[in-house]
Structures are given as C-alpha cells and as structure tokens.
Design a protein around this motif. Structure first.
Motif, PDB file in Angstrom:
ATOM      1  N   ALA A   1       0.830  -1.201   0.000  1.00 29.75           N
ATOM      2  CA  ALA A   1       0.000   0.000   0.000  1.00 29.75           C
ATOM      3  C   ALA A   1       0.865   1.252   0.000  1.00 29.75           C
ATOM      4  O   ALA A   1       0.569   2.229  -0.704  1.00 29.75           O
ATOM      5  CB  ALA A   1      -0.927  -0.005   1.215  1.00 29.75           C
ATOM      6  N   ASN A   2       1.934   1.241   0.765  1.00 29.33           N
ATOM      7  CA  ASN A   2       2.830   2.391   0.803  1.00 29.33           C
ATOM      8  C   ASN A   2       3.518   2.607  -0.535  1.00 29.33           C
ATOM      9  O   ASN A   2       3.697   3.747  -0.976  1.00 29.33           O
ATOM     10  CB  ASN A   2       3.872   2.205   1.907  1.00 29.33           C
ATOM     11  N   GLU A   3       3.913   1.520  -1.199  1.00 30.15           N
ATOM     12  CA  GLU A   3       4.552   1.647  -2.504  1.00 30.15           C
ATOM     13  C   GLU A   3       3.578   2.218  -3.536  1.00 30.15           C
ATOM     14  O   GLU A   3       3.975   2.990  -4.416  1.00 30.15           O
ATOM     15  CB  GLU A   3       5.072   0.284  -2.967  1.00 30.15           C
ATOM     16  N   ILE A   4       2.314   1.843  -3.431  1.00 28.08           N
ATOM     17  CA  ILE A   4       1.302   2.397  -4.329  1.00 28.08           C
ATOM     18  C   ILE A   4       1.194   3.905  -4.119  1.00 28.08           C
ATOM     19  O   ILE A   4       1.139   4.684  -5.077  1.00 28.08           O
ATOM     20  CB  ILE A   4      -0.056   1.715  -4.101  1.00 28.08           C
ATOM     21  N   ARG A   5       1.165   4.331  -2.864  1.00 29.90           N
ATOM     22  CA  ARG A   5       1.068   5.759  -2.569  1.00 29.90           C
ATOM     23  C   ARG A   5       2.275   6.523  -3.102  1.00 29.90           C
ATOM     24  O   ARG A   5       2.154   7.656  -3.589  1.00 29.90           O
ATOM     25  CB  ARG A   5       0.944   5.986  -1.063  1.00 29.90           C
ATOM     26  N   LYS A   6       3.448   5.915  -3.019  1.00 31.69           N
ATOM     27  CA  LYS A   6       4.679   6.580  -3.465  1.00 31.69           C
ATOM     28  C   LYS A   6       4.694   6.817  -4.974  1.00 31.69           C
ATOM     29  O   LYS A   6       5.452   7.658  -5.466  1.00 31.69           O
ATOM     30  CB  LYS A   6       5.897   5.738  -3.079  1.00 31.69           C
ATOM     31  N   MET A   7       3.860   6.083  -5.711  1.00 31.46           N
ATOM     32  CA  MET A   7       3.844   6.194  -7.170  1.00 31.46           C
ATOM     33  C   MET A   7       2.894   7.291  -7.668  1.00 31.46           C
ATOM     34  O   MET A   7       2.669   7.411  -8.878  1.00 31.46           O
ATOM     35  CB  MET A   7       3.432   4.857  -7.787  1.00 31.46           C
ATOM     36  N   GLU A   8       2.346   8.081  -6.771  1.00 39.28           N
ATOM     37  CA  GLU A   8       1.319   9.051  -7.178  1.00 39.28           C
ATOM     38  C   GLU A   8       1.812   9.989  -8.283  1.00 39.28           C
ATOM     39  O   GLU A   8       1.093  10.234  -9.270  1.00 39.28           O
ATOM     40  CB  GLU A   8       0.849   9.870  -5.975  1.00 39.28           C
ATOM     41  N   LYS A   9       3.016  10.530  -8.158  1.00 34.44           N
ATOM     42  CA  LYS A   9       3.518  11.464  -9.168  1.00 34.44           C
ATOM     43  C   LYS A   9       3.679  10.778 -10.520  1.00 34.44           C
ATOM     44  O   LYS A   9       3.335  11.352 -11.561  1.00 34.44           O
ATOM     45  CB  LYS A   9       4.851  12.063  -8.710  1.00 34.44           C
ATOM     46  N   GLU A  10       4.207   9.542 -10.513  1.00 33.58           N
ATOM     47  CA  GLU A  10       4.389   8.818 -11.769  1.00 33.58           C
ATOM     48  C   GLU A  10       3.049   8.490 -12.410  1.00 33.58           C
ATOM     49  O   GLU A  10       2.896   8.588 -13.629  1.00 33.58           O
ATOM     50  CB  GLU A  10       5.190   7.533 -11.528  1.00 33.58           C
ATOM     51  N   PHE A  11       2.078   8.092 -11.598  1.00 26.77           N
ATOM     52  CA  PHE A  11       0.741   7.814 -12.126  1.00 26.77           C
ATOM     53  C   PHE A  11       0.144   9.079 -12.755  1.00 26.77           C
ATOM     54  O   PHE A  11      -0.467   9.022 -13.817  1.00 26.77           O
ATOM     55  CB  PHE A  11      -0.182   7.302 -11.019  1.00 26.77           C
TER      56      PHE A  11
ATOM     57  N   ALA B   1      -4.630  11.114 -10.093  1.00 25.26           N
ATOM     58  CA  ALA B   1      -3.926   9.956  -9.552  1.00 25.26           C
ATOM     59  C   ALA B   1      -4.427   9.598  -8.162  1.00 25.26           C
ATOM     60  O   ALA B   1      -4.379   8.430  -7.759  1.00 25.26           O
ATOM     61  CB  ALA B   1      -2.425  10.223  -9.527  1.00 25.26           C
ATOM     62  N   THR B   2      -4.907  10.586  -7.414  1.00 23.99           N
ATOM     63  CA  THR B   2      -5.412  10.288  -6.070  1.00 23.99           C
ATOM     64  C   THR B   2      -6.596   9.326  -6.138  1.00 23.99           C
ATOM     65  O   THR B   2      -6.757   8.479  -5.271  1.00 23.99           O
ATOM     66  CB  THR B   2      -5.826  11.585  -5.360  1.00 23.99           C
ATOM     67  N   GLN B   3      -7.439   9.469  -7.178  1.00 25.13           N
ATOM     68  CA  GLN B   3      -8.578   8.568  -7.335  1.00 25.13           C
ATOM     69  C   GLN B   3      -8.104   7.159  -7.680  1.00 25.13           C
ATOM     70  O   GLN B   3      -8.617   6.172  -7.159  1.00 25.13           O
ATOM     71  CB  GLN B   3      -9.513   9.070  -8.431  1.00 25.13           C
ATOM     72  N   LEU B   4      -7.115   7.057  -8.552  1.00 22.67           N
ATOM     73  CA  LEU B   4      -6.550   5.752  -8.907  1.00 22.67           C
ATOM     74  C   LEU B   4      -5.993   5.056  -7.674  1.00 22.67           C
ATOM     75  O   LEU B   4      -6.197   3.851  -7.481  1.00 22.67           O
ATOM     76  CB  LEU B   4      -5.456   5.919  -9.960  1.00 22.67           C
ATOM     77  N   ILE B   5      -5.305   5.804  -6.827  1.00 17.51           N
ATOM     78  CA  ILE B   5      -4.724   5.219  -5.625  1.00 17.51           C
ATOM     79  C   ILE B   5      -5.817   4.754  -4.677  1.00 17.51           C
ATOM     80  O   ILE B   5      -5.711   3.666  -4.081  1.00 17.51           O
ATOM     81  CB  ILE B   5      -3.778   6.231  -4.947  1.00 17.51           C
TER      82      ILE B   5
ATOM     83  N   SER C   1       4.548  -6.214 -10.186  1.00 20.60           N
ATOM     84  CA  SER C   1       3.408  -6.613 -11.016  1.00 20.60           C
ATOM     85  C   SER C   1       2.161  -5.800 -10.665  1.00 20.60           C
ATOM     86  O   SER C   1       1.362  -5.467 -11.548  1.00 20.60           O
ATOM     87  CB  SER C   1       3.140  -8.113 -10.868  1.00 20.60           C
ATOM     88  N   VAL C   2       1.985  -5.462  -9.385  1.00 23.98           N
ATOM     89  CA  VAL C   2       0.840  -4.644  -8.980  1.00 23.98           C
ATOM     90  C   VAL C   2       1.003  -3.221  -9.495  1.00 23.98           C
ATOM     91  O   VAL C   2       0.091  -2.647 -10.105  1.00 23.98           O
ATOM     92  CB  VAL C   2       0.679  -4.640  -7.448  1.00 23.98           C
ATOM     93  N   LEU C   3       2.172  -2.635  -9.285  1.00 25.02           N
ATOM     94  CA  LEU C   3       2.411  -1.270  -9.745  1.00 25.02           C
ATOM     95  C   LEU C   3       2.338  -1.187 -11.265  1.00 25.02           C
ATOM     96  O   LEU C   3       1.863  -0.186 -11.820  1.00 25.02           O
ATOM     97  CB  LEU C   3       3.779  -0.781  -9.252  1.00 25.02           C
ATOM     98  N   GLY C   4       2.801  -2.226 -11.950  1.00 24.79           N
ATOM     99  CA  GLY C   4       2.740  -2.237 -13.404  1.00 24.79           C
ATOM    100  C   GLY C   4       1.309  -2.234 -13.907  1.00 24.79           C
ATOM    101  O   GLY C   4       0.967  -1.511 -14.847  1.00 24.79           O
ATOM    102  N   SER C   5       0.451  -3.046 -13.290  1.00 26.27           N
ATOM    103  CA  SER C   5      -0.955  -3.067 -13.681  1.00 26.27           C
ATOM    104  C   SER C   5      -1.599  -1.709 -13.459  1.00 26.27           C
ATOM    105  O   SER C   5      -2.381  -1.222 -14.284  1.00 26.27           O
ATOM    106  CB  SER C   5      -1.709  -4.143 -12.879  1.00 26.27           C
ATOM    107  N   LEU C   6      -1.261  -1.067 -12.348  1.00 27.78           N
ATOM    108  CA  LEU C   6      -1.820   0.255 -12.060  1.00 27.78           C
ATOM    109  C   LEU C   6      -1.294   1.307 -13.024  1.00 27.78           C
ATOM    110  O   LEU C   6      -2.013   2.240 -13.398  1.00 27.78           O
ATOM    111  CB  LEU C   6      -1.505   0.649 -10.616  1.00 27.78           C
ATOM    112  N   MET C   7      -0.041   1.164 -13.462  1.00 21.29           N
ATOM    113  CA  MET C   7       0.502   2.117 -14.426  1.00 21.29           C
ATOM    114  C   MET C   7      -0.252   2.037 -15.751  1.00 21.29           C
ATOM    115  O   MET C   7      -0.546   3.055 -16.381  1.00 21.29           O
ATOM    116  CB  MET C   7       1.994   1.853 -14.653  1.00 21.29           C
ATOM    117  N   THR C   8      -0.590   0.818 -16.163  1.00 17.53           N
ATOM    118  CA  THR C   8      -1.377   0.674 -17.387  1.00 17.53           C
ATOM    119  C   THR C   8      -2.768   1.270 -17.209  1.00 17.53           C
ATOM    120  O   THR C   8      -3.289   1.943 -18.104  1.00 17.53           O
ATOM    121  CB  THR C   8      -1.470  -0.801 -17.790  1.00 17.53           C
ATOM    122  N   CYS C   9      -3.383   1.050 -16.046  1.00 15.81           N
ATOM    123  CA  CYS C   9      -4.679   1.682 -15.764  1.00 15.81           C
ATOM    124  C   CYS C   9      -4.561   3.194 -15.838  1.00 15.81           C
ATOM    125  O   CYS C   9      -5.453   3.872 -16.383  1.00 15.81           O
ATOM    126  CB  CYS C   9      -5.174   1.265 -14.382  1.00 15.81           C
TER     127      CYS C   9
END
Length: 306
Positions: free
Chosen positions: A31-41, A51-55, A75-83
C-alpha cells in the motif's frame, strides 16, 4: 483522564482507518509503494484524471481482492501504471481488475531452486473495452448480447450483412445458443460478430488460462461464462472497428504482466504474457443482462480455486 482520552481516541480512529485501508493490517508495504507512485501515475494519466482517485481505487482493490496483497510489488504497480495510462479505474465501473495468480516459477533462491509466489495480472473488463472504443469518437454504440434457443435470430453474411434478434421475453427463452457484439459507427454503418455457444466453448478450452494441472477449466469461464462470452465477442469485433490508440493498447495489455513502470512507455511495449497456467480471465458482466461478477478468483498453488 479527559485530556488523555481526547488525545488517544483520534489516534485510535486513525489507526483503525489505516488498518482498513491496508487490508486489515497496521502496516502494508505494498500500500505504501502504491502511494509513493502518485507522481508517476499522474504523469501517465489522461488530462483531467486524478492519480489520487486511482490510488484510492487501488487500495480498495487491495483490501477487497483475496491474495492481491501477497503479489509481488512490480506486477501490482505495473498493472496500475497501465490503468493510469488508459484512464481506467481498477475494480470500479467494470473497467479493469488486478487479478492475483500463483506462479510456480516466481523467483529463485540462493541455490537456484524455483520458488512459487503471487503476481498480479491486469484484466480489462467488458465495460473498459467499451469505454475505450467510444473514445475514438467514431463509435456511436457498442454492446454484446446472448441469443437463446427460443428467440428469433437470423444472420445474413455477404453483401447484406444483416442481423435480426428478437428475444422471446414472454416465455421460457431456453438455453443459450449464440453470442454477438454489435458496433454502430458515427456517421452511419455498423459491424457485428457472432459466435455459437459451441464455438465459444471451444474458444474457452483453447484460451482459458485458469486451468488445473489436468487441464480442467475453472474460475470465471465456469462461474461467469456469459460475461466472458460477451467480452470475447467484443474483442473479436474490435478487429473490424476503427481503433483508438487506447483501445489497441488495452487489447495488447489485457491479461498480461507489465514489466516496465516508466510512465512514457506504452502498455503494448511493456506487457509480457505469462508462460505458465494462471487464473487470468475475469470479466465484468453486462449490467443490463446479468449480475455483477464477484471478486476475482485466484489460482492457488495446488491448481485449484478457493
């Protein structure tokens, strides 16, 4: 005593909210790693998307989808990046799902022995494909339906290319005999794709990735056959439709594993196909015809679902 209570109660509420958000645990590194990706998303997302909604969607999926929290982080972050790139919401509106599956060759230990583990696979939903098709600006409508044996149904291929379907709404419609998708184009014209029930079963047997070691199909192709049939018709019809770049990317990324988290790398370039048996098919069902599908079924280490 009153002062102490006023200080501890908000902390307790915060801790409880954090625990709920993280899937029932006080700390969740994924969950923390997902939050850290907000700028990249945010860099990857279409204009106007947040991106806040995606997270928030991702953290809800993490809490609601069994075994998703056990998947490896890339694999989780990659799927979210495609989303993010496609502007789809995971687990919401039938757009897409992050589906956990068991990979028998997940990683190697220090002795070179393969160790099993979970990975996340992105599955684009029926509504997600429709959403992306409409973004081309050239699709007026796109829908998939089921034909039953007591319906009136006629298909004429050739110069005419006509399809007539009149459901028998006032009697027993009988067993399903066919499935089809129809796209109407802006400015006129249309295209459709039909598959018989038998052809769909054969397609399932060839392409379903959720199988036991003995080759028996399980998961959504068994539990939600109609929804999977509708999605299959839309996928096949997409070959004859004017494509948006987003729809082409979604079809390339569907049921794959993303291996590159760069926001500027297209999903079609960053997606790999699993080489092992996985539970990789899950689809949102048409809300007008069948009920919403349940949470994804994960492929377990022993080759069965639970």
């Amino acid at each position: 005593m009153t002062t102490t209570a006023s200080k501890t109660q908000p902390d307790a509420r915060t801790a409880l909210a954090q625990r709920r958000e993280n899937g029932g645990v006080a700390e969740n590194s994924l969950a923390n790693e997902i939050r850290k990706m907000e700028k990249e998303f945010q860099v990857a997302m279409p204009r106007g998307a947040e991106a806040t909604q995606l997270i928030r969607d991702a953290l809800t999926a993490l809490r609601m989808t069994r075994n998703l929290g056990k998947c490896d982080t890339p694999s989780v972050l990659g799927s979210l990046m495609t989303c993010a790139q496609l502007g789809l919401r995971p687990g919401v509106l039938g757009h897409a799902w992050l589906l956990p599956f068991w990979a028998s060759k997940h990683h190697q230990d220090e002795k070179g022995k393969w160790i099993g583990g979970y990975k996340a696979q992105l599955v684009i939903g029926y509504q997600g494909l429709i959403e992306l098709a409409h973004r081309s600006g050239r699709i007026a409508s796109l829908i998939a339906r089921t034909v039953h044996e007591n319906d009136e149904f006629e298909v004429d291929y050739g110069v005419a290319d006509t399809l007539v379907h009149k459901p028998n709404l006032f009697a027993d419609r009988g067993a399903p005999i066919a499935y089809y998708a129809v796209a109407k184009f802006q400015g006129g014209g249309y295209a459709f794709y039909v598959m018989s029930h038998r052809d769909m079963e054969q397609y399932r047997d060839r392409h379903a990735t959720a199988k036991t070691r003995e080759g028996k199909v399980f998961g959504p192709w068994v539990d939600h056959f109609e929804g999977m049939a509708h999605k299959t018709c839309v996928r096949q019809l997409a070959k004859f439709m004017p494509k948006s770049a987003e729809l082409a990317a979604a079809l390339a990324a569907d049921e794959g594993i993303r291996v590159d988290l760069t926001p500027t790398t297209g999903p079609e370039e960053a997606t790999e196909r699993p080489e092992y048996d996985v539970d990789g098919d899950f689809v949102e069902n048409s809300p007008t015809e069948v009920s919403q599908a349940e949470a994804p079924v994960a492929a377990e280490p022993n080759g069965t679902s639970k």
